[in-house]
Design an enzyme around this catalytic site. Structure first.
Site, PDB file in Angstrom:
ATOM      1  N   ARG A  28       3.412  -4.666 -92.497  1.00 11.84           N
ATOM      2  CA  ARG A  28       4.493  -3.738 -92.584  1.00 11.84           C
ATOM      3  C   ARG A  28       5.408  -3.727 -93.736  1.00 11.84           C
ATOM      4  O   ARG A  28       6.111  -2.718 -94.267  1.00 11.84           O
ATOM      5  CB  ARG A  28       5.372  -3.895 -91.180  1.00 11.84           C
ATOM      6  CG  ARG A  28       4.991  -3.416 -89.925  1.00 11.84           C
ATOM      7  CD  ARG A  28       5.799  -3.778 -88.751  1.00 11.84           C
ATOM      8  NE  ARG A  28       5.878  -5.337 -88.783  1.00 11.84           N
ATOM      9  CZ  ARG A  28       6.518  -6.019 -87.804  1.00 11.84           C
ATOM     10  NH1 ARG A  28       7.128  -5.313 -86.889  1.00 11.84           N
ATOM     11  NH2 ARG A  28       6.616  -7.081 -87.762  1.00 11.84           N
ATOM     12  N   LYS A 119      -7.850 -16.020 -82.322  1.00  9.88           N
ATOM     13  CA  LYS A 119      -7.262 -16.439 -81.181  1.00  9.88           C
ATOM     14  C   LYS A 119      -5.866 -16.743 -81.273  1.00  9.88           C
ATOM     15  O   LYS A 119      -5.469 -16.585 -82.306  1.00  9.88           O
ATOM     16  CB  LYS A 119      -8.010 -17.836 -80.908  1.00  9.88           C
ATOM     17  CG  LYS A 119      -8.165 -18.672 -81.973  1.00  9.88           C
ATOM     18  CD  LYS A 119      -7.253 -19.825 -82.089  1.00  9.88           C
ATOM     19  CE  LYS A 119      -5.822 -19.903 -81.393  1.00  9.88           C
ATOM     20  NZ  LYS A 119      -4.899 -20.649 -82.500  1.00  9.88           N
ATOM     21  N   HIS A 149     -11.825 -20.863 -85.861  1.00  5.62           N
ATOM     22  CA  HIS A 149     -12.211 -21.349 -87.200  1.00  5.62           C
ATOM     23  C   HIS A 149     -12.806 -22.827 -86.975  1.00  5.62           C
ATOM     24  O   HIS A 149     -13.530 -23.538 -87.874  1.00  5.62           O
ATOM     25  CB  HIS A 149     -11.045 -21.081 -88.264  1.00  5.62           C
ATOM     26  CG  HIS A 149     -10.053 -22.205 -87.986  1.00  5.62           C
ATOM     27  ND1 HIS A 149      -9.086 -22.136 -87.321  1.00  5.62           N
ATOM     28  CD2 HIS A 149      -9.786 -23.282 -88.583  1.00  5.62           C
ATOM     29  CE1 HIS A 149      -8.136 -23.018 -87.315  1.00  5.62           C
ATOM     30  NE2 HIS A 149      -8.687 -23.913 -88.177  1.00  5.62           N
ATOM     31  N   LYS A 153     -16.240 -25.308 -88.972  1.00  4.96           N
ATOM     32  CA  LYS A 153     -15.999 -26.470 -89.717  1.00  4.96           C
ATOM     33  C   LYS A 153     -17.449 -27.005 -89.898  1.00  4.96           C
ATOM     34  O   LYS A 153     -18.273 -27.310 -88.993  1.00  4.96           O
ATOM     35  CB  LYS A 153     -14.845 -27.560 -89.079  1.00  4.96           C
ATOM     36  CG  LYS A 153     -13.458 -27.101 -89.052  1.00  4.96           C
ATOM     37  CD  LYS A 153     -12.715 -27.886 -88.654  1.00  4.96           C
ATOM     38  CE  LYS A 153     -11.110 -27.147 -88.488  1.00  4.96           C
ATOM     39  NZ  LYS A 153     -10.364 -27.234 -89.758  1.00  4.96           N
ATOM     40  N   HIS A 211      -9.861 -23.902 -79.462  1.00  2.23           N
ATOM     41  CA  HIS A 211     -10.615 -24.986 -80.622  1.00  2.23           C
ATOM     42  C   HIS A 211     -11.069 -26.297 -79.672  1.00  2.23           C
ATOM     43  O   HIS A 211     -12.348 -26.725 -79.942  1.00  2.23           O
ATOM     44  CB  HIS A 211      -9.685 -25.459 -81.443  1.00  2.23           C
ATOM     45  CG  HIS A 211      -8.906 -24.454 -82.394  1.00  2.23           C
ATOM     46  ND1 HIS A 211      -9.708 -23.298 -82.779  1.00  2.23           N
ATOM     47  CD2 HIS A 211      -7.626 -24.420 -83.127  1.00  2.23           C
ATOM     48  CE1 HIS A 211      -8.874 -22.550 -83.742  1.00  2.23           C
ATOM     49  NE2 HIS A 211      -7.653 -23.394 -83.549  1.00  2.23           N
ATOM     50  N   LYS A 310       1.310 -31.725 -82.459  1.00  2.00           N
ATOM     51  CA  LYS A 310       1.909 -31.525 -83.652  1.00  2.00           C
ATOM     52  C   LYS A 310       2.866 -32.596 -83.920  1.00  2.00           C
ATOM     53  O   LYS A 310       3.367 -33.207 -83.028  1.00  2.00           O
ATOM     54  CB  LYS A 310       2.754 -30.084 -83.997  1.00  2.00           C
ATOM     55  CG  LYS A 310       1.717 -28.873 -83.577  1.00  2.00           C
ATOM     56  CD  LYS A 310       2.287 -27.625 -84.323  1.00  2.00           C
ATOM     57  CE  LYS A 310       1.471 -26.406 -84.186  1.00  2.00           C
ATOM     58  NZ  LYS A 310       0.284 -26.601 -85.101  1.00  2.00           N
TER      59      LYS A 310
HETATM   60  C1  BG6 Z   1      -4.663 -22.571 -85.815  1.00  2.00           C
HETATM   61  C2  BG6 Z   1      -3.437 -22.981 -84.832  1.00  2.00           C
HETATM   62  O1  BG6 Z   1      -5.652 -22.062 -84.819  1.00  2.00           O
HETATM   63  O2  BG6 Z   1      -5.076 -23.846 -86.136  1.00  2.00           O
HETATM   64  C3  BG6 Z   1      -2.482 -23.654 -85.678  1.00  2.00           C
HETATM   65  O3  BG6 Z   1      -2.706 -21.616 -84.659  1.00  2.00           O
HETATM   66  C4  BG6 Z   1      -3.145 -24.932 -85.997  1.00  2.00           C
HETATM   67  O4  BG6 Z   1      -1.268 -24.014 -84.854  1.00  2.00           O
HETATM   68  C5  BG6 Z   1      -4.457 -24.740 -87.023  1.00  2.00           C
HETATM   69  O5  BG6 Z   1      -2.134 -25.746 -87.166  1.00  2.00           O
HETATM   70  C6  BG6 Z   1      -4.995 -26.140 -87.116  1.00  2.00           C
HETATM   71  O6  BG6 Z   1      -6.305 -25.861 -87.970  1.00  2.00           O
HETATM   72  P1  BG6 Z   1      -6.785 -26.830 -89.134  1.00  2.00           P
HETATM   73  O7  BG6 Z   1      -7.866 -26.093 -89.460  1.00  2.00           O
HETATM   74  O8  BG6 Z   1      -5.674 -27.023 -90.152  1.00  2.00           O
HETATM   75  O9  BG6 Z   1      -6.993 -28.126 -88.391  1.00  2.00           O
END
Ligand code: BG6
Length: 461
Positions: A28, A119, A149, A153, A211, A310
């Site tokens: 936006r 996601k 993602h 990996k 994940h 976190k």
């Molecule tokens: C994301 C989450 O999908 O994955 C984030 O929304 C998280 O909160 C991140 O920090 C972690 O990804 P990676 O590849 O840095 O371990």
């Protein structure tokens, strides 16, 4: 800026993205192409191919919920009718449907078009179904790439190679020989600038439902008949559907949720979660530990301990497969303790695999046992920089290979398991347990595994 553009730049630098390609940033924000390139230049830093890559970038300011600008955007894409078009929706899931409807309205779903959904898809089974139904009106399932993602990996793909490319592991890969599995995804990062999204999501929706469950599936699935997209996804789906339900009757026993307070992360004092929300009350969890089980013949009775959070002491993701102890020890107590064999798959940092074995301490002085790893660090072994997960996955979308993307039924099965946990937490009304930033979460997470006579894995065992 942080994940996608660097991934594209690296693939461009390796010659996998032709210079006739275009990367069009859409938001936006009232930027123009020059402004966008400037932001990208700052985010990407120095790189020998930077200038040529920036030439590919364009920008359009659009609002999914307003008409302005869409004609112009469609006209821009019409300049390259034969190109593969990838619409990457890095937005809140509430916007997926509006955006897809717009794209469909302009016929942009036709031809070689694909849509990538980040996601979490929705916030529960019902909203995920609504999104999948509505997106499905515009894009066929074969055009829909639900990205997780973690599946891109290197170590996760290596798990496939290790499990199914070696005769060694598969005979042992079951409840008879495996004691338990641990999956940890630890981050030092806090909320950052994502309060709007994260506070509505929390760690279960943000990390576990996708994940961690995907990692669990890769460990637990039966051997697929091939690496074809549906063969792999069929097997993962069976695992998700075999997860033992966690609900109000057992959630207090099998799950722990936490929220970070102030503390020290990455050597710096950091504020607590509620401070970052500027005093807004919140019972969103930033840490989860779960004891999951898979009710099938292969895994009955083998706990899968999942943990993510976190503001933990280090950024570290790994899968630990702990084998059962030997049935009888022939060694004298002076030889030292016998440890269980462990296969440790490290996703980040320092991707690699370690197989912990017991050997005799070399030299004279009696038989003393040592627990040592057969250690394969991928960076050392191959001397290559590991590509980021997005590099692999973005090109898979362009090439049309959905193997490492989540099929609709997988997402639904994952919500089917995660939903009752969220409901149980909501019904219980307990706030998340506090933990100081820079620690491994609330002490209840340690108790969760120690109750079973086990401990969370540390790198030296
Ligand atoms: C994301 C989450 O999908 O994955 C984030 O929304 C998280 O909160 C991140 O920090 C972690 O990804 P990676 O590849 O840095 O371990």
């Amino acid at each position: 800026m942080r994940k996608l553009l660097p991934a594209l730049l690296h693939r461009f630098a390796d010659g996998q993205i032709p210079s006739s390609s275009r990367v069009i940033g859409i938001a936006r924000e009232g930027l123009d192409t020059d402004g966008y390139r400037k932001q990208a230049r700052a985010a990407l830093g120095e790189h020998p191919h930077l200038e040529a890559f920036l030439e590919l970038l364009h920008y359009r300011s659009l609002d999914a919920r307003a008409d302005k600008g869409w004609d112009d955007f469609a006209a821009l894409l019409a300049e390259w009718p034969d190109h593969v078009r990838v619409f990457y929706l890095s937005t809140s899931p509430e916007l997926f449907v509006d955006i897809c409807n717009r794209l469909g309205g302009y016929g942009l779903n036709e031809g070689k078009s694909r849509v990538v959904l980040e996601k979490p898809i929705g916030r529960d089974l019902e909203s995920a179904n609504q999104i999948n139904d509505a997106v499905g009106q515009v894009f066929a399932e074969s055009q829909t790439y639900r990205i997780d993602h973690y599946l891109g990996k290197e170590t996760v793909q290596n798990l496939l190679a290790l499990r199914f490319g070696n005769a060694l592991f598969e005979p042992l890969w079951n409840a008879e020989h495996i004691d338990h599995v641990q999956i940890t995804v630890a981050e030092t990062l806090g909320l950052g600038r994502r309060a709007g999204y994260y506070d509505r999501a929390g760690a279960l929706r943000d990390m576990v439902q996708n994940h961690l469950l995907q990692l669990l599936c890769m460990v637990a699935m039966e051997p697929p008949s091939s690496l074809s997209p549906n063969a792999v996804r069929d097997e993962k789906l069976k695992v998700l559907r075999s997860l033992t339900p966690i609900d109000e009757s057992n959630a207090a026993h099998l799950t722990v949720r936490g929220q970070y307070r102030a503390g020290v992360a990455d050597g710096q004092s950091v504020p607590g979660y509620l401070d970052e929300l500027e005093g807004k009350p919140s019972s969103t969890e930033t840490f989860v530990a779960i004891k999951a089980e898979i009710a099938n013949w292969r895994w009955a009775g083998v706990p899968f301990y999942l943990r993510t959070g976190k503001r933990l002491p280090e950024r570290m993701s790994e899968i630990v497969v702990a084998f059962k102890p030997v049935p009888h020890s022939i060694f004298n107590p002076e030889a030292g303790p016998l440890h269980q064999n462990r296969l440790v798959l490290r996703l980040q940092p320092d991707e690699g695999v370690k197989l912990w074995l017991t050997i005799k301490h070399p030299g004279p002085g009696g038989l003393r046992l040592r627990h040592v790893p057969l250690d394969m660090s991928f960076a050392e072994a191959f001397g290559v920089q590991q590509p980021d997960a997005y590099e692999r996955l973005l090109l898979d979308v362009v090439r049309g290979n959905p193997t490492l993307f989540m099929r609709r039924d997988e997402v639904e099965a994952a919500w089917q398991w995660a939903g009752p946990i969220l409901a149980a937490w909501a019904a219980g009304g307990e706030p998340p347990r506090p933990y100081a930033s820079g620690t491994w979460g609330p002490s209840a997470a340690v108790a969760l595994i120690e109750r079973d006579g086990r401990t969370w894995s540390e790198d030296n065992e």
